[in-house]
Scaffold this motif. Sequence first.
Motif, mmCIF file in Angstrom:
data_model
loop_
_atom_site.group_PDB
_atom_site.id
_atom_site.type_symbol
_atom_site.label_atom_id
_atom_site.label_comp_id
_atom_site.label_asym_id
_atom_site.label_seq_id
_atom_site.Cartn_x
_atom_site.Cartn_y
_atom_site.Cartn_z
ATOM 1 N N ASN A 159 0.874 -1.426 -0.010
ATOM 2 C CA ASN A 159 0.077 0.001 0.477
ATOM 3 C C ASN A 159 1.175 1.604 0.220
ATOM 4 O OD1 ASN A 159 -2.956 -1.172 -0.530
ATOM 5 N ND2 ASN A 159 -2.779 -1.422 1.885
ATOM 6 N N LEU A 160 1.590 0.945 0.508
ATOM 7 C CA LEU A 160 2.286 2.222 0.291
ATOM 8 C C LEU A 160 3.623 3.059 -0.745
ATOM 9 C CD1 LEU A 160 4.639 1.979 4.240
ATOM 10 C CD2 LEU A 160 3.179 3.877 3.716
ATOM 11 N N ALA A 161 3.817 1.288 -1.334
ATOM 12 C CA ALA A 161 3.609 1.586 -2.502
ATOM 13 C C ALA A 161 2.739 2.090 -3.920
ATOM 14 C CB ALA A 161 4.715 0.203 -3.487
ATOM 15 N N ASN A 219 3.493 5.107 -5.955
ATOM 16 C CA ASN A 219 2.718 5.316 -7.339
ATOM 17 C C ASN A 219 1.997 4.799 -7.330
ATOM 18 O OD1 ASN A 219 3.517 5.188 -9.841
ATOM 19 N ND2 ASN A 219 5.883 3.964 -9.291
ATOM 20 N N PRO A 220 1.119 5.171 -7.281
ATOM 21 C CA PRO A 220 -0.774 4.591 -7.797
ATOM 22 C C PRO A 220 -0.397 3.501 -9.359
ATOM 23 C CG PRO A 220 -0.754 6.947 -7.596
ATOM 24 C CD PRO A 220 0.464 6.414 -7.521
ATOM 25 N N ASP A 221 0.549 4.190 -9.389
ATOM 26 C CA ASP A 221 0.879 3.211 -10.611
ATOM 27 C C ASP A 221 1.799 1.781 -11.456
ATOM 28 O OD1 ASP A 221 -2.069 4.554 -12.277
ATOM 29 O OD2 ASP A 221 -0.499 5.828 -13.481
ATOM 30 N N HIS A 222 2.302 1.319 -9.881
ATOM 31 C CA HIS A 222 2.987 0.682 -10.536
ATOM 32 C C HIS A 222 2.940 -0.726 -10.224
ATOM 33 C CE1 HIS A 222 6.668 -1.591 -8.431
ATOM 34 N NE2 HIS A 222 7.350 0.357 -8.229
ATOM 35 N N LYS A 223 3.408 -1.106 -11.466
ATOM 36 C CA LYS A 223 2.890 -2.017 -11.979
ATOM 37 C C LYS A 223 3.048 -3.432 -11.118
ATOM 38 C CE LYS A 223 4.233 -1.882 -16.475
ATOM 39 N NZ LYS A 223 4.916 -1.423 -17.185
ATOM 40 N N GLN A 245 -5.198 -3.361 -15.747
ATOM 41 C CA GLN A 245 -5.489 -3.448 -17.927
ATOM 42 C C GLN A 245 -5.581 -1.915 -17.698
ATOM 43 O OE1 GLN A 245 -9.500 -5.142 -18.371
ATOM 44 N NE2 GLN A 245 -9.016 -5.481 -20.505
ATOM 45 N N ARG A 246 -5.858 -1.125 -17.290
ATOM 46 C CA ARG A 246 -5.508 -0.034 -16.983
ATOM 47 C C ARG A 246 -4.036 1.004 -17.565
ATOM 48 N NH1 ARG A 246 -4.815 4.060 -14.124
ATOM 49 N NH2 ARG A 246 -4.906 2.975 -12.003
ATOM 50 N N ILE A 247 -3.955 0.941 -16.239
ATOM 51 C CA ILE A 247 -2.529 1.400 -16.413
ATOM 52 C C ILE A 247 -1.140 0.777 -17.599
ATOM 53 C CG2 ILE A 247 0.286 0.780 -15.428
ATOM 54 C CD1 ILE A 247 -2.309 0.526 -12.746
ATOM 55 N N CYS A 248 -1.766 -0.808 -17.470
ATOM 56 C CA CYS A 248 -1.257 -1.141 -19.405
ATOM 57 C C CYS A 248 -1.724 -0.878 -20.707
ATOM 58 C CB CYS A 248 -0.773 -3.346 -19.158
ATOM 59 S SG CYS A 248 0.121 -3.275 -17.619
ATOM 60 N N GLY A 249 -2.435 -0.777 -20.778
ATOM 61 C CA GLY A 249 -3.816 -0.246 -21.343
ATOM 62 C C GLY A 249 -4.136 -1.400 -22.464
ATOM 63 N N GLY A 250 -4.421 -2.375 -21.442
ATOM 64 C CA GLY A 250 -4.719 -3.505 -22.165
ATOM 65 C C GLY A 250 -4.389 -4.757 -21.390
ATOM 66 N N THR A 251 -3.409 -6.003 -22.082
ATOM 67 C CA THR A 251 -3.088 -7.107 -21.560
ATOM 68 C C THR A 251 -2.073 -7.509 -22.034
ATOM 69 O OG1 THR A 251 -4.760 -8.356 -23.468
ATOM 70 C CG2 THR A 251 -5.843 -8.038 -20.894
ATOM 71 N N ALA A 252 -1.643 -6.888 -22.700
ATOM 72 C CA ALA A 252 -0.029 -7.534 -22.696
ATOM 73 C C ALA A 252 1.039 -7.027 -21.804
ATOM 74 C CB ALA A 252 -0.031 -6.198 -24.302
ATOM 75 N N CYS A 253 0.892 -6.715 -20.800
ATOM 76 C CA CYS A 253 2.271 -6.929 -19.701
ATOM 77 C C CYS A 253 2.204 -7.106 -19.270
ATOM 78 C CB CYS A 253 2.205 -5.288 -19.149
ATOM 79 S SG CYS A 253 0.993 -5.464 -17.661
ATOM 80 N N GLU A 254 3.414 -8.272 -18.506
ATOM 81 C CA GLU A 254 3.557 -9.666 -17.538
ATOM 82 C C GLU A 254 2.938 -8.961 -16.812
ATOM 83 O OE1 GLU A 254 7.766 -10.940 -15.569
ATOM 84 O OE2 GLU A 254 7.871 -9.551 -17.198
ATOM 85 N N GLU A 255 2.964 -8.308 -15.592
ATOM 86 C CA GLU A 255 2.446 -7.838 -14.342
ATOM 87 C C GLU A 255 0.670 -8.305 -14.967
ATOM 88 O OE1 GLU A 255 5.316 -5.540 -14.651
ATOM 89 O OE2 GLU A 255 3.964 -5.655 -15.618
#
Length: 155
Positions: free
Chosen positions: A93-95, A99-103, A130-140
């Motif tokens: 939660n601190l992270a 940084n609210p967009d920390h994947k 999904q919002r941060i990555c702009g879809g489903t392609a990112c590893e996280e």
Amino acid sequence: MKLLPLLLPFLLAAAPAWAVDTDSSPAPARQASTDHLARARQAIEGKDWNVALRELQVAVKEQPQNADVHNLLGYTYRKRASPDMAKAYEHYNLALKINPDHKGAHEYIGEAYLQDKRLPDAEVHLAALQRICGGTACEEYQDLAKAIAEYKAKN
């Protein structure tokens, strides 16, 4: 004087680069924190949770606003032989506050929620990824989606 119009775009482009790279902590503190973080990552890779925890505790004292350090502290507390989930959530939660967009923090807190059988909370973080990555392609996103699918198959 004719050179000024030609040089102006380069001068203006260089200005933001200086600001982005500025760190308010003294250079030795940055280096020490980086060294501790590197040793912590090595320890995590080797699943040596005690060494990782020790290195990350030093790193977080040197850079308390470092989201990566808090994320790895959460991960370390969660992965130890005797997980401390309260400490894990505290650091995730601190992270995310820093940084609210920390994947990575979204992925790991989602996995922690699954560990605590809190599927709806994990799904909130999957949606955030999904919002941060702009879809489903990112590893996280893919890692958390896989963990959720496995959780659903078992439960």
